[in-house]
Design a protein around this motif. Structure first.
Motif, PDB file in Angstrom:
ATOM      1  N   LEU A   3      50.801   4.865   3.621  1.00 37.59           N
ATOM      2  CA  LEU A   3      51.550   5.628   4.654  1.00 37.59           C
ATOM      3  C   LEU A   3      50.879   5.755   5.950  1.00 37.59           C
ATOM      4  CD1 LEU A   3      53.692   7.893   5.077  1.00 37.59           C
ATOM      5  CD2 LEU A   3      52.488   9.368   3.825  1.00 37.59           C
ATOM      6  N   VAL A   4      51.497   5.206   6.884  1.00 33.65           N
ATOM      7  CA  VAL A   4      50.994   5.467   8.195  1.00 33.65           C
ATOM      8  C   VAL A   4      51.363   6.725   8.980  1.00 33.65           C
ATOM      9  CG1 VAL A   4      50.637   4.502  10.584  1.00 33.65           C
ATOM     10  CG2 VAL A   4      50.823   2.939   8.522  1.00 33.65           C
ATOM     11  N   ILE A   5      50.473   7.706   9.491  1.00 30.79           N
ATOM     12  CA  ILE A   5      50.919   8.854   9.990  1.00 30.79           C
ATOM     13  C   ILE A   5      50.374   8.991  11.385  1.00 30.79           C
ATOM     14  CG2 ILE A   5      50.886  11.490   9.971  1.00 30.79           C
ATOM     15  CD1 ILE A   5      50.674  11.277   6.842  1.00 30.79           C
ATOM     16  N   GLY A   6      51.065   9.277  12.464  1.00 32.02           N
ATOM     17  CA  GLY A   6      50.721   9.782  13.679  1.00 32.02           C
ATOM     18  C   GLY A   6      50.567  11.272  13.817  1.00 32.02           C
ATOM     19  N   SER A   7      49.435  11.904  13.856  1.00 34.75           N
ATOM     20  CA  SER A   7      49.325  13.253  13.892  1.00 34.75           C
ATOM     21  C   SER A   7      48.914  13.698  15.188  1.00 34.75           C
ATOM     22  CB  SER A   7      48.352  13.906  12.811  1.00 34.75           C
ATOM     23  OG  SER A   7      48.156  15.200  13.048  1.00 34.75           O
ATOM     24  N   GLY A   8      49.944  14.496  16.075  1.00 36.41           N
ATOM     25  CA  GLY A   8      49.683  15.027  17.204  1.00 36.41           C
ATOM     26  C   GLY A   8      50.415  16.190  17.685  1.00 36.41           C
ATOM     27  N   SER A   9      51.072  16.270  18.526  1.00 39.58           N
ATOM     28  CA  SER A   9      52.091  17.438  18.773  1.00 39.58           C
ATOM     29  C   SER A   9      53.096  17.016  19.965  1.00 39.58           C
ATOM     30  CB  SER A   9      51.090  18.486  19.364  1.00 39.58           C
ATOM     31  OG  SER A   9      51.940  19.892  19.802  1.00 39.58           O
ATOM     32  N   PHE A  10      54.428  17.529  19.375  1.00 47.12           N
ATOM     33  CA  PHE A  10      55.600  16.992  20.375  1.00 47.12           C
ATOM     34  C   PHE A  10      55.640  17.733  21.739  1.00 47.12           C
ATOM     35  CE2 PHE A  10      60.432  16.290  20.354  1.00 47.12           C
ATOM     36  CZ  PHE A  10      60.240  14.890  20.216  1.00 47.12           C
ATOM     37  N   THR A  11      55.165  18.542  21.589  1.00 44.87           N
ATOM     38  CA  THR A  11      54.486  19.527  23.059  1.00 44.87           C
ATOM     39  C   THR A  11      53.128  19.927  22.928  1.00 44.87           C
ATOM     40  OG1 THR A  11      55.510  21.810  22.653  1.00 44.87           O
ATOM     41  CG2 THR A  11      57.019  19.948  23.571  1.00 44.87           C
ATOM     42  N   HIS A  12      52.486  19.929  24.260  1.00 43.54           N
ATOM     43  CA  HIS A  12      51.100  20.320  23.927  1.00 43.54           C
ATOM     44  C   HIS A  12      50.489  20.805  25.312  1.00 43.54           C
ATOM     45  CE1 HIS A  12      46.432  19.663  23.032  1.00 43.54           C
ATOM     46  NE2 HIS A  12      46.933  20.059  22.053  1.00 43.54           N
ATOM     47  N   ASN A  13      50.961  22.160  25.640  1.00 43.67           N
ATOM     48  CA  ASN A  13      50.366  22.851  26.830  1.00 43.67           C
ATOM     49  C   ASN A  13      49.529  23.796  26.394  1.00 43.67           C
ATOM     50  OD1 ASN A  13      50.012  24.469  29.109  1.00 43.67           O
ATOM     51  ND2 ASN A  13      51.840  23.388  30.407  1.00 43.67           N
ATOM     52  N   LEU A  14      48.157  23.414  26.115  1.00 44.42           N
ATOM     53  CA  LEU A  14      47.259  24.367  25.615  1.00 44.42           C
ATOM     54  C   LEU A  14      47.230  25.754  26.388  1.00 44.42           C
ATOM     55  CD1 LEU A  14      44.397  22.406  24.107  1.00 44.42           C
ATOM     56  CD2 LEU A  14      46.121  23.515  23.019  1.00 44.42           C
ATOM     57  N   ARG A  15      47.271  25.540  27.861  1.00 43.32           N
ATOM     58  CA  ARG A  15      47.027  26.704  28.666  1.00 43.32           C
ATOM     59  C   ARG A  15      48.142  27.894  28.191  1.00 43.32           C
ATOM     60  NH1 ARG A  15      47.098  27.060  35.276  1.00 43.32           N
ATOM     61  NH2 ARG A  15      46.515  29.625  35.443  1.00 43.32           N
ATOM     62  N   GLU A  16      49.301  27.207  28.113  1.00 47.41           N
ATOM     63  CA  GLU A  16      50.598  28.279  27.788  1.00 47.41           C
ATOM     64  C   GLU A  16      50.423  28.717  26.247  1.00 47.41           C
ATOM     65  OE1 GLU A  16      52.832  29.187  29.588  1.00 47.41           O
ATOM     66  OE2 GLU A  16      52.484  28.282  31.558  1.00 47.41           O
ATOM     67  N   ALA A  17      49.961  27.724  25.241  1.00 48.51           N
ATOM     68  CA  ALA A  17      49.849  27.994  23.983  1.00 48.51           C
ATOM     69  C   ALA A  17      48.729  29.325  23.792  1.00 48.51           C
ATOM     70  CB  ALA A  17      49.568  26.845  23.229  1.00 48.51           C
ATOM     71  N   PHE A  18      47.748  29.123  24.394  1.00 50.35           N
ATOM     72  CA  PHE A  18      46.552  29.992  24.180  1.00 50.35           C
ATOM     73  C   PHE A  18      46.794  31.376  24.584  1.00 50.35           C
ATOM     74  CE2 PHE A  18      43.311  26.459  24.114  1.00 50.35           C
ATOM     75  CZ  PHE A  18      43.165  26.570  22.574  1.00 50.35           C
ATOM     76  N   ALA A  19      47.678  31.408  25.831  1.00 48.80           N
ATOM     77  CA  ALA A  19      48.061  32.805  26.292  1.00 48.80           C
ATOM     78  C   ALA A  19      49.023  33.522  24.977  1.00 48.80           C
ATOM     79  CB  ALA A  19      48.949  32.635  27.545  1.00 48.80           C
ATOM     80  N   ARG A  20      49.742  32.939  24.330  1.00 50.40           N
ATOM     81  CA  ARG A  20      50.550  33.372  23.474  1.00 50.40           C
ATOM     82  C   ARG A  20      49.782  33.713  22.069  1.00 50.40           C
ATOM     83  NH1 ARG A  20      53.299  30.806  26.979  1.00 50.40           N
ATOM     84  NH2 ARG A  20      55.456  31.160  27.418  1.00 50.40           N
ATOM     85  N   ILE A  21      48.606  32.836  21.690  1.00 48.22           N
ATOM     86  CA  ILE A  21      47.883  32.977  20.684  1.00 48.22           C
ATOM     87  C   ILE A  21      47.064  34.368  20.839  1.00 48.22           C
ATOM     88  CG2 ILE A  21      45.759  31.881  19.518  1.00 48.22           C
ATOM     89  CD1 ILE A  21      47.043  29.115  20.119  1.00 48.22           C
ATOM     90  N   ARG A  22      46.479  34.310  21.827  1.00 51.96           N
ATOM     91  CA  ARG A  22      45.617  35.647  22.454  1.00 51.96           C
ATOM     92  C   ARG A  22      46.474  36.829  22.034  1.00 51.96           C
ATOM     93  NH1 ARG A  22      43.578  32.420  26.669  1.00 51.96           N
ATOM     94  NH2 ARG A  22      45.193  33.349  28.237  1.00 51.96           N
ATOM     95  N   ASN A  23      47.703  36.946  22.300  1.00 52.55           N
ATOM     96  CA  ASN A  23      48.719  37.996  22.160  1.00 52.55           C
ATOM     97  C   ASN A  23      49.285  37.915  20.799  1.00 52.55           C
ATOM     98  OD1 ASN A  23      48.311  38.875  24.560  1.00 52.55           O
ATOM     99  ND2 ASN A  23      50.086  37.597  25.446  1.00 52.55           N
ATOM    100  N   ASN A  24      48.837  36.976  20.009  1.00 50.80           N
ATOM    101  CA  ASN A  24      49.245  36.739  18.443  1.00 50.80           C
ATOM    102  C   ASN A  24      50.911  36.809  18.719  1.00 50.80           C
ATOM    103  OD1 ASN A  24      48.888  36.447  15.894  1.00 50.80           O
ATOM    104  ND2 ASN A  24      49.179  38.625  15.271  1.00 50.80           N
ATOM    105  N   ASP A  25      51.386  36.111  19.582  1.00 52.05           N
ATOM    106  CA  ASP A  25      52.863  35.995  19.823  1.00 52.05           C
ATOM    107  C   ASP A  25      53.468  34.796  18.948  1.00 52.05           C
ATOM    108  OD1 ASP A  25      55.426  36.969  20.469  1.00 52.05           O
ATOM    109  OD2 ASP A  25      55.009  36.637  22.470  1.00 52.05           O
ATOM    110  N   ARG A  26      53.309  34.728  17.837  1.00 51.20           N
ATOM    111  CA  ARG A  26      53.803  33.559  17.162  1.00 51.20           C
ATOM    112  C   ARG A  26      55.356  33.323  17.224  1.00 51.20           C
ATOM    113  NH1 ARG A  26      49.735  31.248  13.169  1.00 51.20           N
ATOM    114  NH2 ARG A  26      50.327  29.105  13.631  1.00 51.20           N
TER     115      ARG A  26
END
Length: 265
Positions: A159-182
């Motif tokens: 089984l060949v798997i590519g593991s990444g992220s379909f979208t990956h803007n960490l600056r935007e993600a971390f802003a929401r992670i800090r607010n626990n806004d899942r």
């Protein structure tokens, strides 16, 4: 299906391993829809090498906790799947035969791009796992070719798997992670990009996919750097020319992390 498909998985935030999200539930059920592989090869966005391809060669890889700031329990997780040194050598030789500078390396444990999804999909950790690096200095065409050089594995029930992220803007993600806004709302710039990519994958439009950086809407907003999308191209290449794409999953985490998964066969 005569051969096992290749897969692209969005591994998302490391705490997907302990969270209860749509993507978590999808990953837990993933293996049920697949033939049991004899081994798993993961091209992970967190294993990078420039100008060459590295293949993990340890018989008993460690679990790498390559992140910070999450719940303590996440750092206690170990994924004790074995490696497969013989398969690692076979992969490196095949890559070299396809023109890549490839080598087997020791002391390379499972990064979270590998162990987070596998701990959910294959929790018994009883299938050998080998990791293959991506090149952050190269784009889609290179990674498609890398995947093509791994296509032989599918006929060997690997089984060949590519593991990444379909979208990956960490600056935007971390802003929401800090607010626990899942459950944050998904912005239009995320959904439009994800829709464009999905449509091209289903249509098999490889020329457009190779040019995603200039053709896809909001490409740079979703991928300020594109190393997390390159495993998608490895998985697509491993399916061979003319392979079709099936969307297995789509959800969002923290609003801006699209968690799409695809099978190629």
């Amino acid at each position: 299906m005569s051969q096992i498909p290749s897969l692209f998985i969005s591994h998302g935030s490391p705490d997907v391993a302990i969270a209860e999200t749509e993507a978590t539930r999808f990953l837990r059920g993933l293996a049920a829809g697949l033939p049991r592989p004899r081994a798993i090869v993961v091209a992970t966005a967190h294993f990078e090498a420039e100008g060459r391809v590295l293949v993990s060669g340890d018989a008993a890889p460690e679990t790498i906790h390559d992140f910070g700031g999450f719940d303590r329990s996440l750092y206690e997780i170990r994924y004790p799947a074995p490696g497969d040194p013989q398969l690692s050598s076979t992969i490196a030789a095949a890559l070299a035969g396809s023109g890549f500078a490839a080598e087997v390396v020791a002391n390379r444990g499972f990064d979270h791009g590998t162990w987070v999804p596998l701990s959910l999909a294959f929790p018994q950790a009883d299938i050998p796992v080998v990791q293959v690096s991506i090149d952050p200095g190269e784009g889609p065409a290179y990674h498609l070719r890398l995947g093509e050089a791994l296509a032989f594995l599918r006929s060997e029930n690997v089984l060949v798997i590519g593991s990444g992220s379909f979208t990956h803007n960490l600056r935007e993600a971390f802003a929401r992670i800090r607010n626990n806004d899942r459950q944050a709302a998904t912005p239009e710039w995320v959904s439009r990009f994800a829709d464009w990519m999905t449509e091209r994958l289903i249509a098999g439009d490889r020329s457009a996919l190779e040019a995603y950086r200039s053709e896809a809407p909001f490409a740079r907003e979703n991928h300020p750097t594109d190393e997390h999308l390159m495993p998608l191209y490895v998985a697509l290449g491993a399916a061979g020319l003319g392979a079709g794409a099936t969307k297995l999953h789509g959800s969002h985490d923290f609003g801006v992390l699209a968690m799409e998964a695809f099978a190629f066969a």
